[in-house]
Scaffold this active site. Structure first.
Site, short mmCIF file in Angstrom:
data_model
loop_
_atom_site.label_atom_id
_atom_site.label_comp_id
_atom_site.label_asym_id
_atom_site.label_seq_id
_atom_site.Cartn_x
_atom_site.Cartn_y
_atom_site.Cartn_z
N TYR A 1 -1.10 -1.25 10.21
CA TYR A 1 -1.25 -1.24 8.75
C TYR A 1 0.00 -0.69 8.05
O TYR A 1 0.61 -1.39 7.25
CB TYR A 1 -2.52 -0.46 8.36
CG TYR A 1 -2.92 -0.70 6.92
CD1 TYR A 1 -3.49 -1.90 6.53
CD2 TYR A 1 -2.70 0.28 5.96
CE1 TYR A 1 -3.84 -2.12 5.20
CE2 TYR A 1 -3.04 0.07 4.63
CZ TYR A 1 -3.62 -1.15 4.26
OH TYR A 1 -3.96 -1.37 2.95
N SER B 1 0.87 -1.18 0.00
CA SER B 1 0.00 0.00 0.00
C SER B 1 0.91 1.23 0.00
O SER B 1 2.06 1.15 0.44
CB SER B 1 -0.84 -0.01 1.28
OG SER B 1 -1.41 1.26 1.51
#
Ligand code: ADP
Length: 293
Positions: free
Chosen positions: A191, A178
């Site tokens: 994350y 990401s």
């Protein structure tokens, strides 16, 4: 047909006919298009047989039925005669046993494995280092990072059994990271940490397995609008603000991640390995936005 030699090399094709892929997290909550589901559908469109692995069997089955309703139930080419175009397998990528079983199922069903898409990723736990519990932290890292290592542990030896092709090598892996793994400032901790780990996991694995003819690359989606987000009920204002944070100022979705995955998994990327590819409408290129008009 041009069969190739030094001065007139064989023309590469973009078709994935005859290839076998595993996509983890190939389901998606709702009937929406998440990154894994989009990857599975696009690989199938290019001719791949796709093993859709997911913690949630019915979500993976939904992906399989989307594939079969569009492209037919079976593969009719030589070698695959009347094999299902896609199958769903229930698996938790943090379980070594499950990862081994997914790879075994792919090989038993289709006779080989060419492509692994390590797509599973969870967002939580939320909170700072002060707030997070050790248990939740470890569970998150296990799913987001360890899961990719465990899948590769069984996928690489299966790919190494393929005959080496001068164009395709023996196989290829695409890891889903990401932009949160590339820049700071994320409100979450697990994350961005796990997505950052996937970036260098990709480079390390690319070096380890290049000698076997296996390419390993990574896709870093930006602020795509996917089921993970809209199931949380993201407001129109937040959506608009996210859209404005990239220089293209348009909203991407799961298809954008899937298109990059398919490219990196195909022979079109045959000379690309260890690459970290942002798919982010220019967000990492210009985090402060573009020039004023
Ligand atoms: P997206 O918006 O990218 O589709 P989702 O969270 O809706 O994100 O989907 C990701 C998929 O990953 C879901 O189908 C979910 O069941 C799956 N998944 C989550 N955790 C695991 C896990 N530990 N093992 C396998 N699949 C998982």
């Amino acid at each position: 047909q041009n069969t190739g030699n030094d001065t007139n090399p064989r023309r590469p094709t973009r078709s994935l006919k005859g290839r076998v892929a595993i996509v983890t997290g190939a389901g998606s909550r709702s009937t929406g298009i998440g990154n894994g589901r989009a990857s599975a559908i696009l690989l199938a469109e290019s001719g791949c047989a796709v093993v859709c692995a997911d913690l949630n069997l019915s979500w993976a089955s939904q992906t399989v039925s989307m594939i079969t309703s569009e492209f037919g139930v079976t593969l009719d080419e030589e070698g695959f005669k009347s094999k299902p175009r896609a199958i769903a397998v229930q698996a938790d990528v943090s379980s070594e046993e499950d990862c081994q079983r997914v790879v075994r199922t792919a090989v038993e069903t289709y006779g080989r494995l060419d492509i692994l898409v390590n797509n599973v990723g969870v967002a939580g736990p939320v909170g700072t280092a002060v707030e997070v519990s050790k248990r939740d932290w470890e569970r998150g890292m296990e799913v987001n990072v360890t899961g990719m290592v465990l899948m590769a542990k069984y996928a690489v030896p299966a790919m190494e059994r393929n005959a080496r092709d001068d164009v395709s090598g023996r196989g290829t892996i695409v890891n889903m990271s990401s932009v949160a793994g590339l820049v700071g400032g994320n409100p979450m901790l697990l994350y961005p940490t796990s997505k950052g780990a996937i970036v260098n996991l990709t480079r390390a694995m690319a070096a380890h397995h290049a000698g076997s003819g296996i390419r390993v690359n990574c896709v870093c989606p930006g602020m795509l609008y996917t089921p993970m987000l809209y199931s949380g009920g993201m407001s129109e204002e937040t959506r608009e603000a996210r859209r404005k944070r990239s220089i293209l100022q348009t909203e991407g979705n799961g298809w954008d991640a899937g298109l990059a995955v398919r490219f990196l998994a195909s022979d079109e990327a045959r000379w690309i390995t260890g690459v970290i590819l942002p798919v982010d409408a220019g967000y990492t290129a210009a985090p402060h936005g573009g020039a004023e008009e």
